[in-house]
Motif scaffolding. Structure first.
Motif, PDB file in Angstrom:
ATOM      1  N   ILE A   1       0.845  -1.202   0.000  1.00  0.00           N
ATOM      2  CA  ILE A   1       0.000   0.000   0.000  1.00  0.00           C
ATOM      3  C   ILE A   1       0.878   1.249   0.000  1.00  0.00           C
ATOM      4  O   ILE A   1       0.642   2.186  -0.761  1.00  0.00           O
ATOM      5  CB  ILE A   1      -0.982  -0.014   1.190  1.00  0.00           C
ATOM      6  CG1 ILE A   1      -2.032  -1.107   0.960  1.00  0.00           C
ATOM      7  CG2 ILE A   1      -1.639   1.357   1.375  1.00  0.00           C
ATOM      8  CD1 ILE A   1      -2.887  -1.414   2.163  1.00  0.00           C
ATOM      9  N   PHE A   2       1.916   1.252   0.823  1.00  0.00           N
ATOM     10  CA  PHE A   2       2.830   2.397   0.818  1.00  0.00           C
ATOM     11  C   PHE A   2       3.535   2.524  -0.529  1.00  0.00           C
ATOM     12  O   PHE A   2       3.763   3.627  -1.010  1.00  0.00           O
ATOM     13  CB  PHE A   2       3.836   2.310   1.963  1.00  0.00           C
ATOM     14  CG  PHE A   2       3.271   2.777   3.277  1.00  0.00           C
ATOM     15  CD1 PHE A   2       3.002   4.120   3.500  1.00  0.00           C
ATOM     16  CD2 PHE A   2       2.993   1.872   4.280  1.00  0.00           C
ATOM     17  CE1 PHE A   2       2.459   4.565   4.694  1.00  0.00           C
ATOM     18  CE2 PHE A   2       2.451   2.302   5.491  1.00  0.00           C
ATOM     19  CZ  PHE A   2       2.183   3.637   5.705  1.00  0.00           C
ATOM     20  N   LYS A   3       3.856   1.397  -1.142  1.00  0.00           N
ATOM     21  CA  LYS A   3       4.458   1.427  -2.478  1.00  0.00           C
ATOM     22  C   LYS A   3       3.483   2.058  -3.472  1.00  0.00           C
ATOM     23  O   LYS A   3       3.876   2.879  -4.300  1.00  0.00           O
ATOM     24  CB  LYS A   3       4.825   0.006  -2.920  1.00  0.00           C
ATOM     25  CG  LYS A   3       5.462  -0.052  -4.285  1.00  0.00           C
ATOM     26  CD  LYS A   3       5.798  -1.482  -4.670  1.00  0.00           C
ATOM     27  CE  LYS A   3       6.349  -1.538  -6.077  1.00  0.00           C
ATOM     28  NZ  LYS A   3       6.630  -2.895  -6.506  1.00  0.00           N
ATOM     29  N   ALA A   4       2.216   1.690  -3.374  1.00  0.00           N
ATOM     30  CA  ALA A   4       1.196   2.255  -4.273  1.00  0.00           C
ATOM     31  C   ALA A   4       1.111   3.765  -4.093  1.00  0.00           C
ATOM     32  O   ALA A   4       0.965   4.511  -5.057  1.00  0.00           O
ATOM     33  CB  ALA A   4      -0.166   1.612  -4.016  1.00  0.00           C
ATOM     34  N   LEU A   5       1.202   4.219  -2.857  1.00  0.00           N
ATOM     35  CA  LEU A   5       1.100   5.651  -2.571  1.00  0.00           C
ATOM     36  C   LEU A   5       2.400   6.402  -2.836  1.00  0.00           C
ATOM     37  O   LEU A   5       2.444   7.617  -2.705  1.00  0.00           O
ATOM     38  CB  LEU A   5       0.654   5.858  -1.121  1.00  0.00           C
ATOM     39  CG  LEU A   5      -0.741   5.335  -0.790  1.00  0.00           C
ATOM     40  CD1 LEU A   5      -1.040   5.535   0.687  1.00  0.00           C
ATOM     41  CD2 LEU A   5      -1.792   5.993  -1.655  1.00  0.00           C
ATOM     42  N   SER A   6       3.454   5.684  -3.222  1.00  0.00           N
ATOM     43  CA  SER A   6       4.729   6.349  -3.504  1.00  0.00           C
ATOM     44  C   SER A   6       4.805   6.849  -4.943  1.00  0.00           C
ATOM     45  O   SER A   6       5.764   7.511  -5.309  1.00  0.00           O
ATOM     46  CB  SER A   6       5.895   5.395  -3.227  1.00  0.00           C
ATOM     47  OG  SER A   6       5.952   4.380  -4.214  1.00  0.00           O
TER      48      SER A   6
ATOM     49  N   LEU B   1      -3.897  -0.652  -8.445  1.00  0.00           N
ATOM     50  CA  LEU B   1      -4.678  -0.210  -7.289  1.00  0.00           C
ATOM     51  C   LEU B   1      -5.782  -1.202  -6.942  1.00  0.00           C
ATOM     52  O   LEU B   1      -6.081  -1.424  -5.768  1.00  0.00           O
ATOM     53  CB  LEU B   1      -5.271   1.176  -7.560  1.00  0.00           C
ATOM     54  CG  LEU B   1      -4.256   2.314  -7.682  1.00  0.00           C
ATOM     55  CD1 LEU B   1      -4.932   3.571  -8.196  1.00  0.00           C
ATOM     56  CD2 LEU B   1      -3.557   2.566  -6.350  1.00  0.00           C
ATOM     57  N   LYS B   2      -6.369  -1.806  -7.963  1.00  0.00           N
ATOM     58  CA  LYS B   2      -7.452  -2.766  -7.730  1.00  0.00           C
ATOM     59  C   LYS B   2      -6.918  -4.052  -7.106  1.00  0.00           C
ATOM     60  O   LYS B   2      -7.567  -4.642  -6.242  1.00  0.00           O
ATOM     61  CB  LYS B   2      -8.192  -3.055  -9.032  1.00  0.00           C
ATOM     62  CG  LYS B   2      -9.498  -3.776  -8.799  1.00  0.00           C
ATOM     63  CD  LYS B   2     -10.319  -3.869 -10.057  1.00  0.00           C
ATOM     64  CE  LYS B   2     -11.586  -4.649  -9.746  1.00  0.00           C
ATOM     65  NZ  LYS B   2     -12.364  -4.939 -10.914  1.00  0.00           N
ATOM     66  N   GLN B   3      -5.731  -4.490  -7.531  1.00  0.00           N
ATOM     67  CA  GLN B   3      -5.113  -5.687  -6.952  1.00  0.00           C
ATOM     68  C   GLN B   3      -4.924  -5.541  -5.446  1.00  0.00           C
ATOM     69  O   GLN B   3      -5.046  -6.504  -4.703  1.00  0.00           O
ATOM     70  CB  GLN B   3      -3.746  -5.961  -7.584  1.00  0.00           C
ATOM     71  CG  GLN B   3      -3.809  -6.643  -8.911  1.00  0.00           C
ATOM     72  CD  GLN B   3      -2.395  -6.893  -9.442  1.00  0.00           C
ATOM     73  OE1 GLN B   3      -1.521  -6.041  -9.351  1.00  0.00           O
ATOM     74  NE2 GLN B   3      -2.195  -8.068 -10.002  1.00  0.00           N
ATOM     75  N   LEU B   4      -4.632  -4.334  -5.009  1.00  0.00           N
ATOM     76  CA  LEU B   4      -4.427  -4.060  -3.582  1.00  0.00           C
ATOM     77  C   LEU B   4      -5.736  -3.748  -2.864  1.00  0.00           C
ATOM     78  O   LEU B   4      -5.736  -3.439  -1.687  1.00  0.00           O
ATOM     79  CB  LEU B   4      -3.459  -2.884  -3.402  1.00  0.00           C
ATOM     80  CG  LEU B   4      -2.021  -3.175  -3.780  1.00  0.00           C
ATOM     81  CD1 LEU B   4      -1.196  -1.897  -3.762  1.00  0.00           C
ATOM     82  CD2 LEU B   4      -1.426  -4.204  -2.834  1.00  0.00           C
TER      83      LEU B   4
ATOM     84  N   VAL C   1      -7.785   4.225   3.077  1.00  0.00           N
ATOM     85  CA  VAL C   1      -6.674   4.799   2.325  1.00  0.00           C
ATOM     86  C   VAL C   1      -6.865   6.304   2.154  1.00  0.00           C
ATOM     87  O   VAL C   1      -5.903   7.058   2.163  1.00  0.00           O
ATOM     88  CB  VAL C   1      -6.492   4.091   0.966  1.00  0.00           C
ATOM     89  CG1 VAL C   1      -5.423   4.764   0.132  1.00  0.00           C
ATOM     90  CG2 VAL C   1      -6.123   2.638   1.205  1.00  0.00           C
ATOM     91  N   LEU C   2      -8.125   6.746   2.039  1.00  0.00           N
ATOM     92  CA  LEU C   2      -8.391   8.184   1.967  1.00  0.00           C
ATOM     93  C   LEU C   2      -7.826   8.867   3.208  1.00  0.00           C
ATOM     94  O   LEU C   2      -7.151   9.897   3.101  1.00  0.00           O
ATOM     95  CB  LEU C   2      -9.891   8.463   1.845  1.00  0.00           C
ATOM     96  CG  LEU C   2     -10.292   9.938   1.958  1.00  0.00           C
ATOM     97  CD1 LEU C   2      -9.679  10.759   0.837  1.00  0.00           C
ATOM     98  CD2 LEU C   2     -11.795  10.090   1.973  1.00  0.00           C
ATOM     99  N   ASN C   3      -8.075   8.303   4.373  1.00  0.00           N
ATOM    100  CA  ASN C   3      -7.561   8.891   5.614  1.00  0.00           C
ATOM    101  C   ASN C   3      -6.040   8.940   5.607  1.00  0.00           C
ATOM    102  O   ASN C   3      -5.446   9.958   5.967  1.00  0.00           O
ATOM    103  CB  ASN C   3      -8.064   8.096   6.823  1.00  0.00           C
ATOM    104  CG  ASN C   3      -9.567   8.177   6.973  1.00  0.00           C
ATOM    105  OD1 ASN C   3     -10.198   9.130   6.529  1.00  0.00           O
ATOM    106  ND2 ASN C   3     -10.152   7.165   7.571  1.00  0.00           N
ATOM    107  N   LEU C   4      -5.415   7.867   5.174  1.00  0.00           N
ATOM    108  CA  LEU C   4      -3.955   7.816   5.091  1.00  0.00           C
ATOM    109  C   LEU C   4      -3.429   8.844   4.090  1.00  0.00           C
ATOM    110  O   LEU C   4      -2.487   9.587   4.375  1.00  0.00           O
ATOM    111  CB  LEU C   4      -3.513   6.409   4.694  1.00  0.00           C
ATOM    112  CG  LEU C   4      -2.024   6.143   4.597  1.00  0.00           C
ATOM    113  CD1 LEU C   4      -1.334   6.388   5.930  1.00  0.00           C
ATOM    114  CD2 LEU C   4      -1.790   4.715   4.130  1.00  0.00           C
ATOM    115  N   LEU C   5      -4.077   8.919   2.937  1.00  0.00           N
ATOM    116  CA  LEU C   5      -3.676   9.864   1.893  1.00  0.00           C
ATOM    117  C   LEU C   5      -3.851  11.303   2.365  1.00  0.00           C
ATOM    118  O   LEU C   5      -2.951  12.136   2.189  1.00  0.00           O
ATOM    119  CB  LEU C   5      -4.494   9.600   0.625  1.00  0.00           C
ATOM    120  CG  LEU C   5      -4.121  10.365  -0.631  1.00  0.00           C
ATOM    121  CD1 LEU C   5      -2.673  10.125  -1.016  1.00  0.00           C
ATOM    122  CD2 LEU C   5      -5.038   9.960  -1.776  1.00  0.00           C
ATOM    123  N   GLU C   6      -4.969  11.603   2.987  1.00  0.00           N
ATOM    124  CA  GLU C   6      -5.210  12.963   3.493  1.00  0.00           C
ATOM    125  C   GLU C   6      -4.156  13.365   4.512  1.00  0.00           C
ATOM    126  O   GLU C   6      -3.622  14.471   4.451  1.00  0.00           O
ATOM    127  CB  GLU C   6      -6.601  13.064   4.141  1.00  0.00           C
ATOM    128  CG  GLU C   6      -7.733  13.164   3.167  1.00  0.00           C
ATOM    129  CD  GLU C   6      -9.080  13.262   3.865  1.00  0.00           C
ATOM    130  OE1 GLU C   6      -9.224  12.782   5.022  1.00  0.00           O
ATOM    131  OE2 GLU C   6     -10.009  13.827   3.258  1.00  0.00           O
TER     132      GLU C   6
END
Length: 102
Positions: free
Chosen positions: A20-25, A64-67, A88-93
């Motif tokens: 997930i962190f990789k996706a957000l990187s 993103l869908k795989q995760l 993930v919205l909370n993490l992203l925000e």
């Protein structure tokens, strides 16, 4: 996190969290997620709104869908994408707020 709770994490959970962190990187994925948290979109809409190639968007959506960060629904021949949940919205925000903090 409490030490006791951290010790109880399973390897699979740790690997998923790292993914997930990789996706957000990736800035492209952040842009797509940000847009999808505003409204449900098709690949076409995402491509036009973010000025990206459809193939690039499709590739990122698959990742993103795989995760399970996003989900899809079909309406006729069009597939619409939206967030899977608000975690993930909370993490992203929080991450974006931290990045903007001086």
């Amino acid at each position: 996190m409490e030490k006791q709770h951290m010790e109880s994490l399973h390897e699979e959970t740790l690997q998923t969290a790292a993914q997930i962190f990789k996706a957000l990187s990736e800035p492209t994925r952040i842009k797509i997620l940000h847009l999808l948290y505003q409204k449900e979109c098709s690949v076409n809409e995402i491509s036009k709104t973010l000025d990206m190639l459809q193939s690039t968007v499709s590739h990122q959506l698959r990742f993103l869908k795989q995760l399970r960060l996003i989900k899809s629904r079909r309406d006729g021949t069009t597939i619409y994408y939206s967030p899977d949940d608000d975690h993930v919205l909370n993490l992203l925000e929080q991450t974006l707020k931290h990045a903007q903090h001086n």
